[in-house]
Design an enzyme around this catalytic site. Structure first.
Site, mmCIF file in Angstrom:
data_model
loop_
_atom_site.group_PDB
_atom_site.id
_atom_site.type_symbol
_atom_site.label_atom_id
_atom_site.label_comp_id
_atom_site.label_asym_id
_atom_site.label_seq_id
_atom_site.Cartn_x
_atom_site.Cartn_y
_atom_site.Cartn_z
ATOM 1 C CG ASP A 214 -1.883 1.149 1.258
ATOM 2 O OD1 ASP A 214 -1.779 2.051 0.401
ATOM 3 O OD2 ASP A 214 -2.764 1.158 2.135
ATOM 4 C CD GLU A 240 -4.450 -0.595 -1.681
ATOM 5 O OE1 GLU A 240 -4.964 0.125 -0.798
ATOM 6 O OE2 GLU A 240 -4.497 -1.850 -1.647
ATOM 7 C CD GLU A 268 -7.156 4.313 0.982
ATOM 8 O OE1 GLU A 268 -6.955 4.966 2.011
ATOM 9 O OE2 GLU A 268 -6.387 3.413 0.582
ATOM 10 C CG ASP A 291 -13.797 4.167 2.505
ATOM 11 O OD1 ASP A 291 -14.960 4.378 2.921
ATOM 12 O OD2 ASP A 291 -12.865 3.830 3.262
ATOM 13 C CG HIS A 318 -10.100 1.985 1.944
ATOM 14 N ND1 HIS A 318 -10.564 2.889 2.881
ATOM 15 C CD2 HIS A 318 -8.821 1.710 2.298
ATOM 16 C CE1 HIS A 318 -9.597 3.155 3.743
ATOM 17 N NE2 HIS A 318 -8.532 2.442 3.415
ATOM 18 C CD GLU A 338 -8.125 -2.590 3.117
ATOM 19 O OE1 GLU A 338 -7.011 -2.199 3.482
ATOM 20 O OE2 GLU A 338 -8.887 -1.922 2.385
#
Length: 394
Positions: A214, A240, A268, A291, A318, A338
């Site tokens: 990430d 990511e 995200e 998200d 996300h 996740e």
């Protein structure tokens, strides 16, 4: 059956965890020398809180219907978002039928378009939208995943995001996503440290466990390509959010240059169907990661997912706890979810939005059965021990 109207909307702020999961005490892995766009400045490199990642806090949106039914949701945005909700968005909510979710979303978005479109405003809008879905589910006495069409699988599988993928494997997760600790400003030495950390984790977890990086918007294109190429030797599954969320052209090039078999993921910090349309049409990534508390809420996530499904792209939201779980379990193009490991040392599974939510389900051995999501609405309650502050009224 007569449909109730929405009588009251209230917006609260709370500090110390919750949806603003970066609002943690000292010594937490989530704030330990993680690469960020601000890492080019040495004074802001060690801690993300040093440049203010946690300044906003959590927003809580609460709705009360004319029949007494209540619903709520949490997201980030804190006091500025509470102002937007109370002073602007409330007029489109109060007095409306609680089933008018699509109309309310449309009015909130286009009424704020001149100063919104992304970021804080869409966070606020997302909180209202999620509260509407919670309210509708509670009024109908059904979980949100029923309202979305029903589960397509009996359980969810999770990968874990933390500093310790080796511990995540022992806890039953299917993969581990590590924060990238060193960005371009730390040069070749930092790059070598990133690869060394990946190599060490690969040695600990074996060849079949997923490992991902990430990068939290911290890289530039050439560095990201170099990182991906070197990481490929150690079986990195995906890279990511390597670049700024506005750099669609960079993502398209990164996807072209990434080693065969390595996935490029992002989204995200993207918002609305229009932002994700750019990512998909420009072929920027293999997986989009909206998200639900930031992209426009559940109402918009449905549209985003449909765009991705038509193009054969996966949608792996996300980490947003129950708000994404209810969605993921209803979509074939969202095959896993996740889980953010919020224990300070990433060594145990604790509720993601702890301490704000009660009855928040957590995976056991990396899995969560649909039965854990079968309570009305999103199935969670606000913890009365958490102090809510209502900074504005209307």
């Amino acid at each position: 059956m007569s449909v109730p109207t929405i009588k009251h909307l209230r917006a609260f702020v709370v500090r110390g965890g919750g949806a603003d999961y970066h609002d943690q005490g000292g010594g937490h892995w989530i704030d330990d020398h993680i690469a960020t766009p601000m890492a080019r400045y040495p004074e802001y490199r060690q801690s993300r809180q040093s440049f203010g990642i946690n300044v906003l806090g959590t927003l809580v949106v609460e709705l009360e219907a004319s029949d007494g039914t209540t619903g709520f949701a949490v997201t980030t945005g804190g006091e500025p978002a509470a102002y937007i909700v109370e002073k602007h968005l409330a007029r489109f909510v109060e007095g409306a039928k609680l089933t008018d979710i699509e109309k309310i979303w449309d009015q909130m978005y286009f009424a704020t378009q001149y100063y919104g479109r992304k970021g804080l405003v869409v966070n606020a809008l997302s909180g209202v939208d999620l509260a509407l879905w919670d309210l509708l589910g509670k009024w109908r006495r059904e979980p949100v995943h029923h309202l979305l069409g029903g589960a397509v699988r009996p359980e969810l599988q999770f990968y874990a995001t933390s500093s310790r993928p080796d511990l995540s494997k022992k806890l039953g997760f299917i993969g581990g996503k590590m924060p990238l600790h060193h960005g371009p400003a730390e040069g070749e030495e930092g790059l070598q440290k990133n690869i060394a950390e990946l190599a060490e984790m690969r040695a600990r977890v074996g060849s079949d466990f997923w490992l991902m990086f990430d990068c939290w918007m911290s890289l530039e294109l050439n560095y990201a390509i170099k990182l991906a190429q070197r990481a490929h030797e150690h079986g990195l599954k995906w890279i990511e959010e390597a670049l700024s969320p506005d750099d669609y052209w960079g993502y398209a090039e990164l996807k072209k240059q990434a080693p065969r078999g390595m996935l490029v993921t992002t989204g995200e910090h993207e918002a609305t169907r229009w932002g994700f349309r750019m990512l998909l049409e420009m072929d920027c990534c293999d997986i989009i990661q909206p998200d639900v508390g930031w992209c426009g809420g559940m109402t918009e996530l449905i549209k985003i997912s449909a765009l991705a499904d038509a193009r054969g792209a996966l949608v792996i939201p996300h980490g947003s706890s129950v708000y994404s779980y209810h969605f993921v379990i209803t979509r074939h193009n969202s095959p896993f979810a996740e889980f953010l490991m919020m224990a300070p040392k990433a060594d145990e599974v604790v509720p993601m939005f702890n301490p704000l939510l009660l009855d928040e389900p957590v995976p056991v051995q990396g899995r969560l059965g649909v039965g854990a999501l079968d309570k009305p609405g999103f199935g969670v309650r606000l913890n009365p021990a958490c102090t809510l502050h209502r900074p504005y009224t209307h």
